[in-house]
Design an enzyme around this catalytic site. Structure first.
Site, PDB file in Angstrom:
ATOM      1  N   GLY A   1      41.068   6.467 -43.676  1.00 21.14           N
ATOM      2  CA  GLY A   1      40.671   5.011 -43.714  1.00 21.14           C
ATOM      3  C   GLY A   1      40.401   4.411 -42.457  1.00 21.14           C
ATOM      4  O   GLY A   1      40.974   5.018 -41.297  1.00 21.14           O
TER       5      GLY A   1
ATOM      6  N   ASP B   1      57.711  -5.223 -39.940  1.00 17.51           N
ATOM      7  CA  ASP B   1      56.571  -5.327 -40.733  1.00 17.51           C
ATOM      8  C   ASP B   1      56.735  -4.621 -42.213  1.00 17.51           C
ATOM      9  O   ASP B   1      55.675  -4.095 -42.509  1.00 17.51           O
ATOM     10  CB  ASP B   1      55.066  -4.891 -40.132  1.00 17.51           C
ATOM     11  CG  ASP B   1      53.974  -5.377 -40.614  1.00 17.51           C
ATOM     12  OD1 ASP B   1      54.151  -6.392 -41.413  1.00 17.51           O
ATOM     13  OD2 ASP B   1      52.791  -4.781 -40.623  1.00 17.51           O
TER      14      ASP B   1
ATOM     15  N   GLY C   1      42.784   0.872 -36.001  1.00 19.53           N
ATOM     16  CA  GLY C   1      42.065   2.260 -35.636  1.00 19.53           C
ATOM     17  C   GLY C   1      41.959   2.979 -36.976  1.00 19.53           C
ATOM     18  O   GLY C   1      41.819   2.182 -37.987  1.00 19.53           O
TER      19      GLY C   1
ATOM     20  N   LYS D   1      46.843   8.840 -36.387  1.00 16.79           N
ATOM     21  CA  LYS D   1      46.374   7.398 -36.441  1.00 16.79           C
ATOM     22  C   LYS D   1      45.598   7.227 -34.995  1.00 16.79           C
ATOM     23  O   LYS D   1      46.462   7.611 -33.873  1.00 16.79           O
ATOM     24  CB  LYS D   1      47.361   6.569 -36.471  1.00 16.79           C
ATOM     25  CG  LYS D   1      47.245   5.105 -36.367  1.00 16.79           C
ATOM     26  CD  LYS D   1      48.127   4.206 -36.583  1.00 16.79           C
ATOM     27  CE  LYS D   1      48.151   3.685 -38.143  1.00 16.79           C
ATOM     28  NZ  LYS D   1      48.727   2.528 -38.490  1.00 16.79           N
TER      29      LYS D   1
ATOM     30  N   VAL E   1      42.646   6.613 -39.593  1.00 11.78           N
ATOM     31  CA  VAL E   1      43.846   7.274 -39.957  1.00 11.78           C
ATOM     32  C   VAL E   1      42.936   8.650 -40.609  1.00 11.78           C
ATOM     33  O   VAL E   1      42.204   8.496 -41.491  1.00 11.78           O
ATOM     34  CB  VAL E   1      44.529   6.945 -40.710  1.00 11.78           C
ATOM     35  CG1 VAL E   1      45.646   7.838 -41.423  1.00 11.78           C
ATOM     36  CG2 VAL E   1      45.339   5.513 -40.419  1.00 11.78           C
TER      37      VAL E   1
ATOM     38  N   GLY F   1      40.885   0.426 -40.282  1.00 12.55           N
ATOM     39  CA  GLY F   1      41.774  -0.863 -40.196  1.00 12.55           C
ATOM     40  C   GLY F   1      41.518  -1.296 -38.798  1.00 12.55           C
ATOM     41  O   GLY F   1      41.077  -0.771 -37.828  1.00 12.55           O
ATOM     42  N   ALA F   2      42.219  -2.550 -38.496  1.00 10.92           N
ATOM     43  CA  ALA F   2      42.342  -3.116 -37.205  1.00 10.92           C
ATOM     44  C   ALA F   2      42.936  -2.416 -36.096  1.00 10.92           C
ATOM     45  O   ALA F   2      42.638  -2.530 -35.072  1.00 10.92           O
ATOM     46  CB  ALA F   2      42.975  -4.761 -37.488  1.00 10.92           C
TER      47      ALA F   2
END
Length: 789
Positions: free
Chosen positions: A22, A138, A27, A44, A29, A24-25
């Site tokens: 996948g 988080d 980077g 990652k 994976v 995302g913001a």
């Protein structure tokens, strides 16, 4: 933020990229295969822009390395950080499964027992992190993986932050003006003077949930503050995240797991923050009141009114889950109910009282923490926790017992603990665990480990895992290695995790000593898998690989351990497996570095190993100068370095090598070994087996057959009659583990003596079982194949 440009099939360090999981913001994976260890990992790939900001990059790498210290079954472990094409790549455990957010969205709330187990797993993982002063920052459903076996794993500890109690609080929280940002998306923080009359921007925000793994990684670069949906009221007011705010986040997550949806219904940031700061969460329909009360306490608006620590929340969840879902007690058959009614009532009252969970008393929580730290070899931290316990309760039975039994405590702490243990013993109830540990600790200081075990058992306490561990551990310390092996084996047959790190380490070393390489490798592998990313575990795994004859893999694993933690032990560990593989030049360099870093107690064993390899390489003078500091007067006559280690009781193996190198002075050296044996007491036993080493040094003066390591043009000749029973001596446990080729020294000399006397069959009968137990013991196979020219 674009990531480094990589593609499937490419090799990044030792990792072969398989498929993109996948984007995302933060980077990409990737699923990848570790070509060295033949395992799959997740990579990652961080945004390339991070490499251009030295301060942010250094902070991220520092925090990621700290997070790698977290070893917990419910944490996705960070294995490594590699640099490729100018960017940084995090190497993590690959976890199959789905995000918790995906599970809840598609399947709704799980059964209560499963829900409590999941909440407990997350809280337990955070306890491990908080114990190392690391905040996740988080916590949310999208950062929790549900594994195929129904367990949970917390993601993204690689982007956690070390807790900094001195950092200034930010004045407010500013949310970006961008629209269509999910309420469960992580937001960046900004510090500085921000008008408190308007601390966030409003706008229509989508309350969407990530449906695949990559969507759960929508983490903006920068100082991560948290996810709005899971933020505590004080964070909204501008406070930095801390353990109390993390308790709140887990409360939100717990509510979400129990009900299948978050406790808030807002669709805008404005409304969400109003609900978090001012409105109570809706009731948890269908959830038992005690469980709901646990969650409400975690979600209290005032930090001081919440659970004081993550451990307190975790313990409350554990108690409630066990109370509701423990196996039902067996009922007496109705046919005898009338006969035993009164007895049953009496027994029931006793059982309830004796099995009731005792509330934590002063110092108890620190003792519990010390045991966890001791399990993963954080001895200094464990001793610090014991000191904290003793500040609260100076006569705490177990804190004082463990201050003695753990070992490594400074003299003043140990002296105080002995006095306190003797003071506490008369007032500690008999036949209890506390009394058993006190008796063992006091006896340990007076009469040694063997008598301490006898005292532990004689105390009459009900045996549990804790006492079973100490029984095996005291066997280990007293040199009763067969008994220790059996004790550790029985403990590992239980599913409980307590003391597992210590057991893996000591059990594997005992198995190596008893020359059971296959079982040692199994335990070494289990140790590595249970504590991924821990240098000690990977180093032990490397040693067991070497013992099993898998030398190339052993070198790779030992190099991994050195990368994880470069210290005198990991340097020596790599040197040892290189020496066994035959790479003596590099092994010598590493042993030299290890010896330079070693403390006084460890330096003699490093000297012995280094001298062994220098001798095998033909550098006899350098080998002698390496061990001279162990042997006192003889060293002074050579004009070599001062005998700086001549007073160390750990110098037995160093003296042995001195005797091998200088047989003319062998009797003088053997008498120093005799003195070490004589000076030993039960309470302060000799390090290793000095009497056995003295016997081998004396045998070396009368006959030397090369010990299977010097076979070229060897024509051994007995100088006088020698009884081969001289080689039936206990092997020095520590030298056998730390000094290459030492473990087989005595049996090899015995075999060579038989061969010298014409008994080839007898020589082979000694060596063939050793060669059969593990391939690639090249010095053994060379001896087997050697023929006198």
């Amino acid at each position: 933020m674009p990531s480094i440009s990589i593609s499937a099939g490419e090799l990044v360090g030792p990792y072969r990229l398989i498929s993109l999981l996948g984007k995302g913001a933060m980077g990409e994976v990737w699923r990848a295969r570790d070509e060295r260890l033949d395992r799959y990992v997740a990579l990652k790939v961080l945004p390339a822009e991070l490499a251009g900001d030295p301060e942010r990059r250094a902070r991220l790498l520092r925090e990621a390395r700290a997070a790698a210290a977290i070893r917990h079954i419910n944490v996705v472990t960070l294995f490594d950080i590699v640099e490729d094409k100018g960017g940084d790549i995090l190497v993590m455990e690959l976890v199959e499964g789905r995000t918790l957010s995906d599970v809840l969205r598609k399947e709704g709330a799980p059964k209560l027992e499963t829900a409590l187990r999941w909440i407990e797993g997350v809280a337990d993982a955070l306890c491990a992190a908080h114990g190392r002063r690391i905040l996740h920052r988080d916590i949310k459903a999208a950062n929790i993986m549900v594994t195929p076996d129904g367990g949970v794993k917390v993601l993204d500890f690689g982007l956690a932050k070390l807790r900094d109690d001195t950092a200034p609080a930010i004045s407010a929280v500013r949310m970006p003006a961008a629209k269509n940002v999910a309420l469960d998306e992580t937001m960046p923080s900004e510090s500085g003077a921000i008008a408190k009359s308007r601390i966030y921007d409003t706008g229509a925000l989508e309350a969407t949930t990530a449906s695949n793994m990559d969507d759960s990684y929508k983490t903006h670069a920068g100082s991560l503050l948290g996810t709005p949906l899971y933020m505590a009221p004080e964070q909204i007011a501008g406070a930095l995240p801390d353990e109390q705010s993390e308790v709140f986040s887990v409360g939100v997550l717990a509510y979400e797991i129990l009900s299948g949806k978050p406790p808030y219904s807002a669709t805008t940031m404005d409304a969400l923050f109003r609900q978090i700061t001012a409105e109570p969460p809706p009731p948890l329909d269908g959830i038992p009141e005690p469980v709901e009360a646990l969650v409400r306490k975690a979600l209290d608006k005032e930090p001081a009114s919440r659970w004081p620590t993550m451990q307190a929340l975790r313990d409350a969840i554990v108690a409630e889950r066990k109370r509701r879902f423990a196996p039902p007690a067996r009922r007496w058959p109705l046919v005898v109910a009338a006969v035993v009614a009164l007895a049953s009532i009496g027994f029931g009252v006793w059982w309830v009282r004796s099995n009731q969970r005792t509330p934590l008393g002063p110092g108890d929580r620190y003792v519990r923490r010390a045991l966890e730290e001791y399990n993963v070899f954080y001895n200094d931290k464990a001793l610090s926790s014991l000191r904290a316990a003793l500040r609260e309760a100076p006569d705490h039975p177990r804190a004082n017992a463990y201050m003695i039994l753990f070992g490594g405590a400074p003299a003043e702490d140990r002296t105080a603990a002995i006095a306190a243990a003797q003071r506490a013993r008369p007032t500690t109830a008999e036949r209890t665990k506390d009394r058993a540990l006190l008796d063992a600790a006091i006896t340990f200081t007076e009469r040694g480990a063997s008598e301490a075990k006898a005292a532990l058992l004689a105390a009459g306490a009900k045996t549990d895992r804790e006492l079973g561990f100490w029984a095996a551990e005291l066997d280990y310390r007293s040199g009763q290695y067969t008994a220790a092996r059996d004790g550790y084996k029985a403990l590992l047959a239980e599913a409980a995790p307590q003391f597992r790190g210590r057991i893996y380490d000591h059990y594997s070393s005992v198995l190596l000593y008893l020359d059971e390489p296959d079982e040692a490798l199994r335990i070494g592998t289990a140790y590595r898998d249970a504590f991924p990313g821990e240098a000690d575990a990977v180093g032990v795994y490397a040693t067991t690989l070497a013992a099993a004859g898998r030398l190339d893999e052993a070198v790779t694993a030992a190099e991994d351990a050195l990368r994880l933690n470069e210290g005198e032990d990991t340097l020596a560990g790599l040197a040892k497996v290189l020496a066994l593989r035959g790479d003596r030049k590099r092994a010598i360099e590493l042993y030299q570095q290890s010896m330079e870093r070693a403390g006084p107690n460890r330096r003699p064993i490093r000297r012995a190993a280094l001298a062994m390899l220098l001798w095998l390489d033909g550098n006899i003078d350098q080998a002698k100068s390496t061990v001279d500091p162990c042997i006192g007067a003889i060293a002074a006559t050579r004009g070599g370095p001062p005998p700086s280690d001549a007073g160390m009781r750990e110098r037995g193996a160093c003296l042995f090598m001195a005797g091998v190198l200088d047989p003319d002075n062998g009797e003088t050296i053997a008498r120093e070994l005799d003195a070490l044996a004589v000076e030993a007491t039960p309470a302060k036993p000799s390090y290793g087996a000095p009497a056995a080493l003295a016997a081998l040094v004396r045998a070396r003066r009368r006959f030397f057959g090369g010990a299977c390591v010097l076979m070229t043009n060897l024509r051994p000749t007995p100088l006088e009659a020698i009884d081969e029973k001289v080689y039936e001596v206990p092997v020095d446990f520590y030298a056998a583990y730390h000094v290459p080729f030492f473990a087989t020294w005595a049996v090899c000399e015995r075999a060579m003596l038989r061969r010298q006397r014409g008994d080839e069959a007898g020589a082979r009968a000694l060596l063939e079982p050793i060669a059969k137990r593990a391939p690639n013991r090249k010095w053994i196979t060379a001896a087997l194949n050697y023929r006198d020219p």
